[in-house]
Design an enzyme around this catalytic site. Structure first.
Site, short mmCIF file in Angstrom:
data_model
loop_
_atom_site.label_atom_id
_atom_site.label_comp_id
_atom_site.label_asym_id
_atom_site.label_seq_id
_atom_site.Cartn_x
_atom_site.Cartn_y
_atom_site.Cartn_z
N ARG A 35 0.89 -1.26 -0.08
CA ARG A 35 0.34 0.24 -0.06
C ARG A 35 0.57 1.28 -0.26
NH1 ARG A 35 -2.19 -3.81 3.46
NH2 ARG A 35 -4.66 -4.25 3.66
N LYS A 63 -2.25 -2.14 7.72
CA LYS A 63 -3.16 -2.23 8.92
C LYS A 63 -2.73 -2.21 10.17
CE LYS A 63 -6.21 -0.90 4.35
NZ LYS A 63 -7.54 -1.29 3.74
N HIS A 99 -2.72 2.56 -5.46
CA HIS A 99 -3.24 0.62 -5.11
C HIS A 99 -3.64 0.67 -7.07
CE1 HIS A 99 -5.48 0.15 -1.55
NE2 HIS A 99 -6.07 -0.74 -2.13
N ARG A 101 -0.91 -1.78 -6.76
CA ARG A 101 -0.78 -3.21 -5.71
C ARG A 101 -2.05 -4.03 -6.51
NH1 ARG A 101 -1.64 -4.90 -0.05
NH2 ARG A 101 -3.26 -5.08 0.41
N HIS A 157 -4.02 -9.43 3.01
CA HIS A 157 -5.44 -9.58 3.58
C HIS A 157 -5.56 -10.22 4.94
CE1 HIS A 157 -6.36 -7.77 -0.38
NE2 HIS A 157 -6.18 -6.97 0.06
N TYR A 179 -9.86 -10.25 -6.28
CA TYR A 179 -8.56 -11.09 -7.74
C TYR A 179 -9.18 -12.30 -8.72
CZ TYR A 179 -6.66 -6.41 -5.27
OH TYR A 179 -6.46 -5.64 -4.61
#
Length: 310
Positions: A154, A178, A254, A257, A280, A289
């Site tokens: 990110r 995150k 993004h 990514r 994730h 994806y």
């Protein structure tokens, strides 16, 4: 108090105006959606809110999606907004004791289709990464772009990386994601080479201009590169590579990514491995994806298989 639908709608809209302070455009949408709802119920002979059943609400939702003689079919997002307005009306009526039950309780708005992530093809990525020159800032820009695409980081993880997070000898980096979670990711040979060139030939000059920041990516004054500056670097590179840089289809951090994940899956990587690489929490997030790669498989099949087309 009267429970006539028209009266309750007016009371509800007053509530949204005074108590909730909704914007004029939002109120206009609610008024239009609820007006259509009232008309649909009136056509069924229903003028009292207490007589509305879950079936009436479900039929209204179907009518929104299918359209009728007076209204075109609505897209999923618009139909969902219409149902949300109806649900809000009935919840308000129960709360204000204008009705005893909420017939919308078990009626769910339609789920908008998942938007597929934008991804560049390999040729476009190659063009993008080939834009920066060999100046001090050009070496930094190439290292940043290679890092984003080579690790799937990110933008916040890239600009937040410090020197100690890199192990170029092992072709690996630590990313701080995150929720304070960290993960180790491999770095490809092209990114290793670009980062190595930046660290030896460019970054020392940038450090000399600043206060000795430990951030990997520095600005021209020697301070940590900001997210906005990183975005600007990418946007300018996209423009020079002939790729869209602005608007809904513009290249963003993004995008790289997304391209990283899509190209891994196209190359045969397991979705759970990609999940770990992207950081994730759930594989469900990563599985979007796979929709992209299935579309790609369909394209290949349609052009290559002798029985794919009539």
């Amino acid at each position: 108090m009267s429970r006539s639908i028209e009266r309750v709608i007016r009371t509800y809209l007053d509530h949204l105006t005074v108590e909730r302070g909704l914007a004029a455009n939002t109120l206009a949408s609610y008024r239009r959606d609820l007006g259509r709802y009232a008309q649909a119920l009136a056509a069924r002979g229903i003028t009292d809110l207490a007589r509305v059943t879950p079936r009436d609400v479900a039929d209204h939702l179907a009518a929104l999606r299918e359209g009728d003689a007076d209204h075109p079919a609505l897209a999923t997002a618009s139909a969902a907004r219409g149902v949300s307005a109806v649900r809000g009306l009935h919840r308000f009526a129960v709360r204000e004791r204008l009705a005893e039950t909420d017939p919308t309780r078990d009626v769910r708005p339609p789920t908008p289709p998942r938007r597929l992530p934008k991804a560049l093809d390999v040729t476009q990525v190659t063009a993008l990464l080939g834009v920066p020159d060999d100046s001090a800032l050009g070496l930094r820009d190439r290292a940043l772009l290679e890092f984003l695409y080579g690790t799937g980081a990110r933008i916040s993880e890239a600009v937040g990386a410090v020197i100690d997070d890199l192990d170029l000898d092992a072709s690996a980096a630590i990313l701080h994601g995150k929720g304070g979670k960290t993960r180790a990711v491999p770095i490809g040979s092209y990114a290793v080479a670009a980062i190595g060139a930046y660290l030896t030939r460019s970054r020392p000059h940038l450090v000399a201009a600043g206060r000795g920041s430990h951030a990997v990516f520095l600005n021209a004054r020697g301070g940590p590169l900001s997210r906005q500056s990183a975005w600007t670097i990418l946007r300018r590179a996209a423009e020079r590579a002939g790729l869209p840089a602005d608007g809904p289809h513009g290249v963003s951090p993004h995008t790289l990514r997304h391209s990283y994940a899509t190209h891994l899956l196209d190359g045969g990587a397991d979705v759970r491995v990609v999940q770990e690489l992207l950081g994730h929490a759930s594989v469900t997030t990563t599985q979007v994806y796979t929709l992209v790669t299935v579309d790609r498989l369909r394209e290949v099949y349609a052009t290559a298989h002798p029985r794919a087309r009539g």
